[in-house]
Design a protein around this motif. Structure first.
Motif, PDB file in Angstrom:
ATOM      1  N   ASP A  12       0.825  -1.208   0.000  1.00  0.00           N
ATOM      2  CA  ASP A  12       0.000   0.000   0.000  1.00  0.00           C
ATOM      3  C   ASP A  12       0.857   1.255   0.000  1.00  0.00           C
ATOM      4  OD1 ASP A  12      -2.297  -1.501  -0.047  1.00  0.00           O
ATOM      5  OD2 ASP A  12      -2.679  -1.349   2.104  1.00  0.00           O
ATOM      6  N   ARG A  13       1.963   1.227   0.720  1.00  0.00           N
ATOM      7  CA  ARG A  13       2.852   2.399   0.772  1.00  0.00           C
ATOM      8  C   ARG A  13       3.469   2.641  -0.604  1.00  0.00           C
ATOM      9  NH1 ARG A  13       5.256   5.184   5.144  1.00  0.00           N
ATOM     10  NH2 ARG A  13       6.458   6.924   4.282  1.00  0.00           N
TER      11      ARG A  13
ATOM     12  N   SER B   5       0.987   4.133  -2.976  1.00  0.00           N
ATOM     13  CA  SER B   5       0.554   5.489  -2.659  1.00  0.00           C
ATOM     14  C   SER B   5       1.464   6.561  -3.248  1.00  0.00           C
ATOM     15  CB  SER B   5       0.460   5.673  -1.140  1.00  0.00           C
ATOM     16  OG  SER B   5       1.755   5.679  -0.543  1.00  0.00           O
TER      17      SER B   5
END
Length: 331
Positions: free
Chosen positions: A35-36, A39
């Protein structure tokens, strides 16, 4: 609007990583960082292998290791993480000969993942990658001083090979040509990705420091170094960051108990509307089970302390924000 750009060290998806990935979901190689990574507004990596199921290991000269990943899972994994561009100027992209390199180029092209630093000719190897984010353009050039036998020539495939010497006429010509092409795209940011120097060295030599400063003076905004397998300190020159070595991000390498090549960071740049890098964030990472993860508390503390120590030699000091190191750059 500001942009957040992620940079990683070596992403080696071959050998044991490749074997492990055949028995788990494609995104598993990114551990708890998926997810990081996704992003980021743009994500750039050094791809330390070829993407192919074909070719024979390079035997023209002695090569102890050969890295190749099956594009059937590797391309979807890069896509899941949101990788926008790969540096290919390194000492493994030709490990499975010309066919392995050409397959890599084709697979990345078919996936719409930009790349720089290798090609079917020297002219192609010098061509910058361009990544568009909204109304902003990032130019990405890639060079290596590793494995001269992998160097591209006018009519043969290979890497954008240079000598790390600001006084070398051929080096200056090749780099200047790539930067000139990058400027034609009117980019808001120029990143130079360098796979330079030997493995397991802890600091850049003076020649690398001179070369990095020359690049930054020539219009590069960020120097993105890798090759040592361990991260180096960060220097700021004229307000621009030089990441001399970003270490290893994911691989299957043996771990040195002192240098801890399984530990590094996700390096994140904040870029302002006017194309200036205003902040650098370092999220500690750790390799385990042939995947990258956010570092454990002990590993994160070790990496932060080591980065502070190495960067202090360049008069670079970080603040702390949770588990991350933060560097605010002066305008």
């Amino acid at each position: 609007m500001t942009l957040r750009i992620g940079l990683t060290g070596d992403v080696m998806l071959g050998r044991l990583v490749d074997e492990r990935q055949r028995r788990r979901p494609v995104e598993a190689v990114w551990g708890d960082l998926l997810d990081r990574l996704r992003s980021s507004d743009a994500l750039f990596v050094n791809l330390e292998c070829c993407l192919s199921t074909r070719g024979e290991p390079w035997r023209r000269t002695h090569r102890p290791f050969h890295f190749r990943a099956d594009p059937g899972w590797a391309i979807p994994a890069l896509e899941r993480a949101g990788v926008d561009a790969c540096a290919l100027a390194n000492n493994h992209v030709l490990d499975f000969e010309t066919v392995g390199l050409c397959d890599t180029l084709d697979e990345l092209d078919d996936a719409g993942i930009a790349h720089a630093g290798a090609g079917r000719t020297l002219d192609e190897a010098l061509e910058p990658a361009f990544v568009t984010v909204g109304d902003r353009t990032i130019a990405f050039v890639s060079f290596t001083d590793n494995t001269p036998e992998y160097a591209a020539a006018e009519t043969s495939p290979g890497t954008a090979f240079i000598e790390i010497d600001v006084n070398d006429a051929e080096t200056r010509s090749s780099v200047s040509e790539a930067l000139c092409r990058a400027r034609r795209g009117d980019p808001d940011l120029v990143v130079a990705s360098l796979h330079w120097g030997p493995n397991m060295v802890e600091r850049p030599p003076d020649s690398f420091r001179r070369f990095a400063r020359w690049l930054l003076d020539e219009g590069v905004d960020v120097v993105h170094g890798h090759s040592a397998h361990v991260f180096h300190g960060i220097e700021i020159h004229d307000g621009k960051p030089c990441l001399y070595d970003t270490g290893d991000f994911v691989d299957d390498y043996a771990v040195d108990a002192r240098l801890r090549n399984d530990r590094s960071f996700l390096f994140e740049l904040t870029v302002t509307v006017d194309g200036r890098v205003s902040e650098l964030r370092l999220l500690p990472t750790e390799i385990d089970d042939y995947a990258v993860h956010e570092a454990t508390l002990e590993a994160a503390e070790w990496s932060r302390a080591r980065m502070r120590e190495l960067s202090s030699e360049f008069a670079t000091a970080f603040e702390r924000d949770g588990e991350e190191l933060v560097l605010t750059l002066d305008g």
